[in-house]
Enzyme design. Structure first.
Site, PDB file in Angstrom:
ATOM      1  N   HIS A 156     -18.872 -25.753  55.207  1.00 12.20           N
ATOM      2  CA  HIS A 156     -18.210 -24.451  55.233  1.00 12.20           C
ATOM      3  C   HIS A 156     -18.776 -23.550  54.137  1.00 12.20           C
ATOM      4  O   HIS A 156     -19.318 -24.010  53.128  1.00 12.20           O
ATOM      5  CB  HIS A 156     -16.691 -24.608  55.068  1.00 12.20           C
ATOM      6  CG  HIS A 156     -16.257 -25.133  53.718  1.00 12.20           C
ATOM      7  ND1 HIS A 156     -16.245 -24.355  52.580  1.00 12.20           N
ATOM      8  CD2 HIS A 156     -15.823 -26.354  53.347  1.00 12.20           C
ATOM      9  CE1 HIS A 156     -15.815 -25.065  51.553  1.00 12.20           C
ATOM     10  NE2 HIS A 156     -15.559 -26.284  51.988  1.00 12.20           N
ATOM     11  N   GLY A 157     -18.616 -22.251  54.329  1.00 16.36           N
ATOM     12  CA  GLY A 157     -19.085 -21.303  53.321  1.00 16.36           C
ATOM     13  C   GLY A 157     -18.235 -21.376  52.055  1.00 16.36           C
ATOM     14  O   GLY A 157     -17.205 -22.055  52.003  1.00 16.36           O
TER      15      GLY A 157
ATOM     16  N   SER B 193     -15.554 -20.935  49.396  1.00 15.66           N
ATOM     17  CA  SER B 193     -14.142 -20.604  49.548  1.00 15.66           C
ATOM     18  C   SER B 193     -13.633 -19.840  48.326  1.00 15.66           C
ATOM     19  O   SER B 193     -14.300 -19.769  47.290  1.00 15.66           O
ATOM     20  CB  SER B 193     -13.312 -21.878  49.732  1.00 15.66           C
ATOM     21  OG  SER B 193     -13.201 -22.584  48.498  1.00 15.66           O
TER      22      SER B 193
ATOM     23  N   TRP C 157     -11.318 -20.743  46.364  1.00 19.01           N
ATOM     24  CA  TRP C 157     -11.132 -21.665  45.233  1.00 19.01           C
ATOM     25  C   TRP C 157     -12.458 -22.177  44.689  1.00 19.01           C
ATOM     26  O   TRP C 157     -12.522 -22.605  43.536  1.00 19.01           O
ATOM     27  CB  TRP C 157     -10.216 -22.812  45.642  1.00 19.01           C
ATOM     28  CG  TRP C 157      -8.758 -22.411  45.617  1.00 19.01           C
ATOM     29  CD1 TRP C 157      -8.267 -21.146  45.574  1.00 19.01           C
ATOM     30  CD2 TRP C 157      -7.641 -23.298  45.636  1.00 19.01           C
ATOM     31  NE1 TRP C 157      -6.895 -21.178  45.561  1.00 19.01           N
ATOM     32  CE2 TRP C 157      -6.484 -22.478  45.607  1.00 19.01           C
ATOM     33  CE3 TRP C 157      -7.482 -24.677  45.683  1.00 19.01           C
ATOM     34  CZ2 TRP C 157      -5.188 -23.015  45.607  1.00 19.01           C
ATOM     35  CZ3 TRP C 157      -6.200 -25.217  45.708  1.00 19.01           C
ATOM     36  CH2 TRP C 157      -5.066 -24.400  45.659  1.00 19.01           C
TER      37      TRP C 157
ATOM     38  N   GLY D 290      -9.623 -29.859  47.963  1.00 22.44           N
ATOM     39  CA  GLY D 290      -9.109 -30.931  48.813  1.00 22.44           C
ATOM     40  C   GLY D 290      -8.543 -30.410  50.120  1.00 22.44           C
ATOM     41  O   GLY D 290      -9.198 -29.695  50.872  1.00 22.44           O
TER      42      GLY D 290
ATOM     43  N   GLU E  54     -11.624 -32.506  54.292  1.00 26.89           N
ATOM     44  CA  GLU E  54     -12.267 -32.972  53.064  1.00 26.89           C
ATOM     45  C   GLU E  54     -11.418 -34.070  52.425  1.00 26.89           C
ATOM     46  O   GLU E  54     -10.275 -34.299  52.835  1.00 26.89           O
ATOM     47  CB  GLU E  54     -12.423 -31.809  52.086  1.00 26.89           C
ATOM     48  CG  GLU E  54     -13.356 -30.718  52.589  1.00 26.89           C
ATOM     49  CD  GLU E  54     -13.613 -29.649  51.540  1.00 26.89           C
ATOM     50  OE1 GLU E  54     -13.406 -29.907  50.338  1.00 26.89           O
ATOM     51  OE2 GLU E  54     -14.019 -28.549  51.938  1.00 26.89           O
ATOM     52  N   ARG E  55     -11.958 -34.740  51.446  1.00 31.67           N
ATOM     53  CA  ARG E  55     -11.166 -35.762  50.758  1.00 31.67           C
ATOM     54  C   ARG E  55      -9.983 -35.108  50.059  1.00 31.67           C
ATOM     55  O   ARG E  55     -10.062 -33.958  49.605  1.00 31.67           O
ATOM     56  CB  ARG E  55     -12.011 -36.515  49.729  1.00 31.67           C
ATOM     57  CG  ARG E  55     -12.405 -35.666  48.537  1.00 31.67           C
ATOM     58  CD  ARG E  55     -13.254 -36.419  47.550  1.00 31.67           C
ATOM     59  NE  ARG E  55     -12.525 -37.442  46.831  1.00 31.67           N
ATOM     60  CZ  ARG E  55     -12.958 -38.037  45.712  1.00 31.67           C
ATOM     61  NH1 ARG E  55     -14.140 -37.703  45.206  1.00 31.67           N
ATOM     62  NH2 ARG E  55     -12.249 -38.947  45.112  1.00 31.67           N
TER      63      ARG E  55
ATOM     64  N   TYR F 278      -7.705 -34.536  47.052  1.00 37.10           N
ATOM     65  CA  TYR F 278      -7.892 -34.689  45.610  1.00 37.10           C
ATOM     66  C   TYR F 278      -6.610 -35.011  44.854  1.00 37.10           C
ATOM     67  O   TYR F 278      -6.587 -34.989  43.620  1.00 37.10           O
ATOM     68  CB  TYR F 278      -8.532 -33.416  45.028  1.00 37.10           C
ATOM     69  CG  TYR F 278     -10.035 -33.558  44.860  1.00 37.10           C
ATOM     70  CD1 TYR F 278     -10.574 -34.437  43.926  1.00 37.10           C
ATOM     71  CD2 TYR F 278     -10.920 -32.814  45.651  1.00 37.10           C
ATOM     72  CE1 TYR F 278     -11.943 -34.574  43.775  1.00 37.10           C
ATOM     73  CE2 TYR F 278     -12.293 -32.939  45.498  1.00 37.10           C
ATOM     74  CZ  TYR F 278     -12.803 -33.827  44.564  1.00 37.10           C
ATOM     75  OH  TYR F 278     -14.164 -33.954  44.413  1.00 37.10           O
TER      76      TYR F 278
ATOM     77  N   LYS G 223     -11.169 -26.977  37.397  1.00 42.16           N
ATOM     78  CA  LYS G 223     -12.027 -28.118  37.066  1.00 42.16           C
ATOM     79  C   LYS G 223     -12.373 -28.160  35.586  1.00 42.16           C
ATOM     80  O   LYS G 223     -12.377 -29.228  34.960  1.00 42.16           O
ATOM     81  CB  LYS G 223     -13.301 -28.063  37.909  1.00 42.16           C
ATOM     82  CG  LYS G 223     -13.044 -28.237  39.400  1.00 42.16           C
ATOM     83  CD  LYS G 223     -14.332 -28.102  40.218  1.00 42.16           C
ATOM     84  CE  LYS G 223     -14.048 -28.229  41.709  1.00 42.16           C
ATOM     85  NZ  LYS G 223     -15.271 -28.061  42.535  1.00 42.16           N
TER      86      LYS G 223
ATOM     87  N   ARG H 156     -16.784 -38.783  41.422  1.00 40.82           N
ATOM     88  CA  ARG H 156     -18.015 -39.404  41.917  1.00 40.82           C
ATOM     89  C   ARG H 156     -17.914 -40.888  42.205  1.00 40.82           C
ATOM     90  O   ARG H 156     -18.777 -41.435  42.905  1.00 40.82           O
ATOM     91  CB  ARG H 156     -19.145 -39.176  40.904  1.00 40.82           C
ATOM     92  CG  ARG H 156     -19.391 -37.704  40.555  1.00 40.82           C
ATOM     93  CD  ARG H 156     -19.681 -36.874  41.784  1.00 40.82           C
ATOM     94  NE  ARG H 156     -19.940 -35.470  41.460  1.00 40.82           N
ATOM     95  CZ  ARG H 156     -19.813 -34.463  42.322  1.00 40.82           C
ATOM     96  NH1 ARG H 156     -19.431 -34.717  43.558  1.00 40.82           N
ATOM     97  NH2 ARG H 156     -20.054 -33.219  41.954  1.00 40.82           N
TER      98      ARG H 156
END
Length: 251
Positions: A96-97, A99, A101, A109, A174-175, A177, A185, A202
């Site tokens: 995806h482009g 976002s 966030w 997530g 997506e995973r 989070y 972050k 990771r």
């Protein structure tokens, strides 16, 4: 594309299990298979059947049918993006482009945030690149998150792909989070240390902090997932858990 009409060749009232059907015409024009109409049940021939077709008519119809069958198979083979090899498809992965966030450097997530203005332009450019490469798609899959869906729609329109099915599934999200979702972050790294955040992000089998089902961020509290068993909805995911969630969709 070759199409065919199947004509009910049984009198009205015939039980479904005993009905007889014949091929009437291809592509809305009679091309020789009308030779088989001797098998067509009419008022004066209520018991007409396949055996009523003469051998010469049947042979001629078979020639036409074989020609059109080969033509149809050729079209279907060429439509598969595998260099003409039957049953081989090319799979295109498109991220995806950018976002909203992503711009704000926030863990996203499963949070359903939209594309940034730049992300929308990225989706347009992706579509134009797909078009220049001549891609025509048979089917499209995305997650249920709007950033992925908007990217897919935009890229498909820009690449002149309009008529294939688009399937959205939560298994392609997506995973998750967990407790990191919605946090900056940089601030999270300052609080927990770069090494710990790197492990959460990771490591293959170590998930980030899990959130409780009572947390508003838990997918069980989102109407979008009301059709998914609560036990299947994650409070956090490692990469390994993400793989476990995605694979059942493909297999």
């Amino acid at each position: 594309w070759w199409t065919t009409d199947f004509i009910l060749a049984s009198p009205v009232g015939t039980p479904a299990a005993e009905e007889k059907w014949i091929v009437g015409e291809f592509n809305c024009s009679c091309v020789g298979l009308s030779k088989c109409l001797a098998a067509y049940c009419q008022h004066d021939t209520p018991n007409a059947c396949y055996n009523d077709i003469s051998a010469s008519d049947l042979a001629e119809a078979d020639v036409y049918g074989s020609i059109m069958g080969a033509k149809a198979m050729g079209i279907m083979t060429k439509s598969k993006m595998g260099g003409g090899t039957p049953g081989v498809f090319r799979v295109v992965f498109l991220r995806h482009g950018e976002s909203d966030w992503n711009v704000k450097n926030i863990f996203t997530g499963w949070a359903d945030v939209d594309l940034s203005e730049n992300g929308k332009l990225e989706a347009v450019e992706a579509g134009r690149m797909l078009k220049s490469a001549g891609f025509k798609f048979n089917i499209v899959f995305t997650s249920v998150l709007r950033r992925a869906i908007r990217t897919a729609w935009t890229a498909l329109m820009e690449s002149d792909n309009f008529s294939m099915p688009v399937i959205n599934t939560w298994r392609l999200n997506e995973r998750h989070y967990g407790g990191l979702q919605g946090l900056n972050k940089g601030e999270t790294a300052a609080k927990h240390g770069d090494d710990q955040v790197k492990i959460w992000r990771r490591s293959y089998d170590i998930p980030p902090p899990e959130i409780d089902p009572s947390d508003a961020r838990h997918p069980s509290n989102d109407p979008m997932y009301r059709h998914v068993p609560v036990s299947a909805l994650p409070g956090a995911e490692s990469l390994a858990l993400t793989v476990d969630r995605v694979l059942p969709f493909w297999f």
